[in-house]
Design an enzyme around this catalytic site. Structure first.
Site, mmCIF file in Angstrom:
data_model
loop_
_atom_site.group_PDB
_atom_site.id
_atom_site.type_symbol
_atom_site.label_atom_id
_atom_site.label_comp_id
_atom_site.label_asym_id
_atom_site.label_seq_id
_atom_site.Cartn_x
_atom_site.Cartn_y
_atom_site.Cartn_z
ATOM 1 N N GLY A 10 -18.666 40.323 9.746
ATOM 2 C CA GLY A 10 -19.776 40.392 8.864
ATOM 3 C C GLY A 10 -20.197 38.987 8.057
ATOM 4 N N GLY A 13 -23.730 38.566 6.451
ATOM 5 C CA GLY A 13 -24.164 39.398 5.219
ATOM 6 C C GLY A 13 -23.946 38.880 3.925
ATOM 7 N N PHE A 14 -24.605 39.426 3.044
ATOM 8 C CA PHE A 14 -24.751 38.729 1.524
ATOM 9 C C PHE A 14 -23.547 37.975 1.103
ATOM 10 C CE2 PHE A 14 -24.386 40.663 -2.969
ATOM 11 C CZ PHE A 14 -24.887 39.356 -3.393
ATOM 12 N N LEU A 15 -22.114 38.842 1.212
ATOM 13 C CA LEU A 15 -20.989 38.146 0.872
ATOM 14 C C LEU A 15 -20.570 37.348 1.931
ATOM 15 C CD1 LEU A 15 -18.276 38.018 -0.855
ATOM 16 C CD2 LEU A 15 -17.511 39.999 0.157
ATOM 17 N N LYS A 159 -14.725 53.746 3.556
ATOM 18 C CA LYS A 159 -13.831 52.468 3.073
ATOM 19 C C LYS A 159 -12.582 53.012 2.647
ATOM 20 C CE LYS A 159 -15.568 48.931 2.367
ATOM 21 N NZ LYS A 159 -15.458 47.932 3.229
#
Length: 373
Positions: A10, A13-15, A159
């Site tokens: 990921g 992605g944003f993080l 999650k």
């Protein structure tokens, strides 16, 4: 650990991007493998600029592709697994969310064993803990409280299952005779430059005479800045590689927050955008209890129409609960075990985010200008 390497899923992605920016500063890190479904040319260029003593290897592929994961994990020392589908509005098909978030995590853990990767850090979510009811009040919650999300909604459910799989894998035997050690981080709602949720709220307001939609006026939450969440991941990987610190961290989960003031989601959006003339919606709104039952009726309509038409309600009971609960958590355990202290103060985080919001406003103005020419 000398000459170690790290795989970040990921990473586009944003993080993920923020984790990469901090990772390149780590000592004796010889390679970072950045994995995602796809990387745009701008991001590839940014990653190439970050390369110094540390090699950055870009890996494009599917988290459900077993051979791809096995190749990606070869000769890796640490995995930071942030890749997932985030969907609180029911846009993505449930099966897709469960496949990527749960099966993808399980496949990555199995690839860890085959490639003998000793450290696995999982980016979980506050939604693993709840909230289950808008009437439930959790203030400065902590890890010793037995909180667990009971909603069947695919994102929090996936999650929760993925986190359980990661923590259960702690202590697994690796192919080379070593041991796999894991931990999970549960960040609060993450804000900051690049947040697609914040971007959507700002752009919607810009197209609505500067009025911010009310998404959670009854909530009290403690959002966390993206840079501080990324920093927590760096501290977790350091701690799991430290023989003195690691024993108390293995198999544990940690709430990650910072010193952002406790406030409603609506007030956060307003605080980050008021400089540009955006304002809260002052119109009368339905009581929370009525919104909850309207959400229930919309769910029934969606269910009844399912055989002939896919109707996605604008909100449901889960969204009403998620957006309007008193749900805040302390980072004391992370402070104790990981030596976590926010890298960015609230004032710094606010300033950086406001500047980015300003760029969204400028872009909107340019778009309007081009349409009138």
């Amino acid at each position: 650990m000398t000459g170690w390497s790290c795989l970040v899923t990921g990473a586009g992605g944003f993080l993920g991007q923020r984790i990469i920016r901090l990772l390149v500063k780590e000592k004796e890190l010889k390679e970072i493998r950045v994995l995602d479904k796809a990387f745009g040319p701008e991001l590839r260029e940014e990653f190439s600029k970050l390369q110094n003593k540390t090699k950055l290897t870009v890996l494009e592929g599917d988290i459900l592709d077993e051979p791809f994961l096995k190749r990606a994990c070869q000769d890796v020392s640490v995995i930071i697994h942030t890749a997932c589908i985030i969907d609180v509005f029911g846009v993505t098909h449930r099966e897709s969310i469960m496949n990527v978030n749960v099966k993808g995590t399980q496949l990555l853990l199995e690839a860890c064993v085959q490639a003998s990767v000793p450290v696995f850090i999982y980016t979980s979510s506050i939604e693993v803990a709840g909230p289950n009811s808008y009437k439930e009040i959790i203030q400065n919650g902590h890890e010793e409280e037995p909180l667990e999300n009971t909603w069947p909604a695919p994102y929090p459910h996936s999650k929760k299952l993925a986190e359980k799989a990661v923590l259960a894998a702690n202590g697994w035997n690796l192919k080379n005779g070593g041991t796999l050690y894991t931990c999970a981080l549960r960040p609060m709602y993450i804000y900051g430059e690049g947040s697609r949720f914040l971007s959507a709220s700002i752009n919607e307001a810009l197209n609505n005479n500067g009025i911010l939609s009310s998404v959670g006026k009854f909530s009290t939450v403690n959002p966390v800045y993206v840079g501080n969440v990324a920093w927590a991941h760096i501290l977790a990987l350091r701690a799991l590689q430290d023989p003195k610190k690691a024993p108390s961290i293995r198999g544990q989960f940690y709430y990650i927050s910072d010193d952002t003031p406790h406030q409603s989601y609506d007030n956060l959006n307003y605080t980050l955008s008021k400089e540009f003339g955006l304002r809260l919606d002052s119109r009368w709104s339905f009581p929370l209890s009525l919104m909850y039952w309207i959400g229930f009726l919309l769910e029934i309509v969606s269910f009844l129409l399912r055989p002939i038409y896919t109707y996605r309600p604008p909100f449901n009971r889960h969204i009403v609960t998620l957006s309007n609960s008193v749900f805040t958590f302390s980072y004391k355990k992370a402070q104790r075990d990981l030596a976590y202290k926010p890298l960015y103060s609230w004032e710094e985080a606010k300033q950086k985010t406001v500047e980015w919001v300003g760029s969204l406003v400028d872009r909107h103005k340019e778009t309007l200008k081009s349409k009138t020419q």
